[in-house]
Design a protein around this motif. Structure first.
Motif, PDB file in Angstrom:
ATOM      1  N   THR A   1     -58.447 -11.869  92.003  1.00  0.00           N
ATOM      2  CA  THR A   1     -58.969 -13.204  91.691  1.00  0.00           C
ATOM      3  C   THR A   1     -60.284 -13.104  90.930  1.00  0.00           C
TER       4      THR A   1
ATOM      5  N   VAL B   1     -51.500 -20.121  92.685  1.00  0.00           N
ATOM      6  CA  VAL B   1     -52.083 -20.538  93.957  1.00  0.00           C
ATOM      7  C   VAL B   1     -52.844 -21.853  93.738  1.00  0.00           C
TER       8      VAL B   1
ATOM      9  N   THR C   1     -57.775 -22.126  96.904  1.00  0.00           N
ATOM     10  CA  THR C   1     -57.610 -20.713  97.288  1.00  0.00           C
ATOM     11  C   THR C   1     -58.483 -19.825  96.403  1.00  0.00           C
TER      12      THR C   1
ATOM     13  N   TYR D   1     -62.063 -20.209  97.534  1.00  0.00           N
ATOM     14  CA  TYR D   1     -62.292 -19.490  98.793  1.00  0.00           C
ATOM     15  C   TYR D   1     -62.490 -17.994  98.548  1.00  0.00           C
ATOM     16  N   ARG D   2     -61.636 -17.420  97.709  1.00  0.00           N
ATOM     17  CA  ARG D   2     -61.726 -15.976  97.442  1.00  0.00           C
ATOM     18  C   ARG D   2     -63.021 -15.642  96.685  1.00  0.00           C
TER      19      ARG D   2
END
Length: 520
Positions: A453, A473, A477, A480-481
């Protein structure tokens, strides 16, 4: 006894007397020749036949005519027969005047009359005809041999071959590209007729032209040699000898050319090595003088080049020849030296070339299968060592960009276009230097999804939506990563320093993703 008047009286020979001599000489033979010093090859009473090839593009025709007529008179040649319609529509005035002053008979041969007809007519009636066949072969061989001393021996040889067969001579590459040709024969149709024939040499008809040819291999390259004439009997008599002799001479010319080329390449490589080792400013003028014969212009900007093959494959002789031949065709001055002779040095070459449009074209044409680094331009030869250091760095950048990139067939990087990050990474040579970068991102080594990511995030200009679509995704997401990566590295991805460090650590992967996204 056969006299000149007897020959002139034969109507079928198409002869016209232009300059009469003081007497009617006895004729002992006839032979055609285009060599520059024919006197020693004629016997007293011989007739010399010529198409005047020696006068084509001659800057001093008067001197040439005077030397020719003088040599023929010393050899006691009976007459000079000049064939019009090949190179000249009439006898050059300088030659006419010299013959008149020397009292040498000059005769014009009509365009439609082959020299062979005149030679056969005379030599059947002249004394000792049994020796003529041997002499004729020697004359033909010597005439062809004379081409080796010319500035362009292959061109001269093919021109003399065309004159000898009184028609067309042409040398083709195996692909059909014409190397040299002379005469008015249908060269494209001739190649179509002979290409792919299984015989070592054979004979075919192309319209009104009788063609004899031979296929050969010279220094690893295939060629086809063909002679064509409307006089089939001439090929019966001389075709095999002309093809055999010309093939041997082409082999000799290629060998001489190869030796000369090898010598020039060795000298150029030595000159390039001297420049790479470094010269003082006070010696620049001397080295510019050494470069001038190669086409370089004094103090005009040049670039240094470092190239290696993709995947460390060998740099083949054919590739080297193609690169150098391409530069010659484009008129590009070039210093060239191969490397790759030891396990420590990747296969490739170093070069010095002008900063010019021709240089850009040559690089574009020859980059296939190569990784190339090009220095910035400079007109100072004392800066060449630094230039090659820059070219090495540019080549290193090019290798990094090519590594793992599918579909890449070559990569050219110019040092003046290299960004600071790529420049910095290219200078990291030791394992310890590389270890510093890997150590920085070690906390993420077990987080494959996070790493992927982050790499996509930096490759796509920090566009969360694009990264989400690429990874299939939700954007949350991705966010968050990104946040997780920042926390694991002791910061957050809004910090310029952290982003810069991640870019340096993952540059190869980032560039690979970016290239894949663009292609997609």
């Amino acid at each position: 006894m056969l006299s000149l008047n007897d020959v002139l009286a034969e109507k079928s020979l198409g002869l016209a007397l232009v300059v009469a001599g003081a007497r009617d000489p006895e004729i002992t033979g006839a032979h055609s020749s285009e060599i520059h010093h024919p006197g020693p090859w004629f016997e007293p009473g011989n007739i010399m036949l010529t198409t005047g090839m020696r006068f084509v593009d001659e800057k001093q025709p008067s001197v040439m005519a005077l030397e020719l007529v003088g040599a023929l008179c010393r050899a006691k040649v009976a007459a000079l027969f000049f064939g019009i319609g090949v190179y000249f529509d009439s006898v050059p005035e300088e030659l006419r005047r010299c013959c008149s002053e020397a009292g040498l008979p000059l005769v014009v041969v009509a365009p439609e009359i082959p020299f062979q007809h005149i030679e056969n007519h005379v030599n059947r009636r002249a004394p000792a005809p049994e020796s003529y066949g041997i002499k004729r072969m020697l004359w033909l061989t010597n005439d062809l041999l004379d081409s080796i001393s010319s500035e362009n021996p292959t061109k001269s040889l093919i021109a003399r071959l065309g004159t000898a067969c009184r028609g067309t001579a042409v040398l083709y590459e195996d692909s059909g590209v014409i190397v040299e040709s002379t005469g008015e024969g249908p060269t494209n149709l001739i190649f179509s007729a002979i290409h792919g024939q299984p015989a070592r040499f054979d004979r075919v008809a192309v319209g009104r032209w009788e063609v004899m040819y031979r296929s050969m291999v010279l220094r690893g390259r295939g060629y086809h040699l063909a002679i064509a004439t409307r006089q089939g009997s001439l090929l019966d008599d001389l075709g095999d000898v002309l093809l055999e002799t010309t093939q041997r001479m082409l082999g000799a010319i290629k060998g001489i050319s190869h030796l000369d080329t090898s010598r020039q390449r060795h000298e150029n490589a030595q000159l390039l090595t001297s420049l790479q080792d470094g010269i003082g400013v006070s010696r620049e003028l001397r080295y510019w003088e050494l470069l001038k014969p190669l086409g370089f212009k004094g103090f005009e900007p040049v670039r240094s080049l470092v190239a290696t093959t993709l995947g460390d494959e060998l740099l083949t002789p054919a590739k080297v020849d193609a690169l150098i031949d391409s530069a010659e065709r484009m008129g590009l001055p070039l210093l060239f030296a191969e490397n790759g002779k030891t396990p420590e040095v990747p296969p490739g070459f170093h070069a010095l070339l002008p900063d010019s449009k021709a240089g850009d074209q040559w690089l574009a044409a020859g980059a296939q299968g190569l990784v190339i680094g090009l220095s910035e331009a400079s007109g100072s030869l004392s800066q060449i060592p630094e230039q090659f250091q820059d070219a090495e760095l540019a080549a290193s950048v090019a290798r990094r960009r090519s590594a793992g990139a599918s579909g890449v067939h070559g990569n050219l990087v110019r040092m003046d276009e290299v960004d600071p990050a790529s420049w910095f990474l290219a200078r990291l040579k030791s394992p310890a230097d590389r270890k510093r970068l890997t150590k920085y991102v070690r906390p993420l080594r077990d987080e494959n999804e996070v790493v992927e990511t982050i790499q996509g995030y930096l490759a796509m200009d920090q566009d969360v939506a694009r990264v989400a679509a690429w990874l299939y995704v939700h954007p949350n997401t991705v966010r968050y990563r990104i946040k997780k990566a920042g926390e694991m590295l002791g910061g957050n991805l809004n910090e310029a320093g952290l982003l810069a460090n991640l870019y340096l650590a993952y540059q190869e992967e980032i560039l690979r993703i970016r290239a894949g996204v663009v292609r997609g």
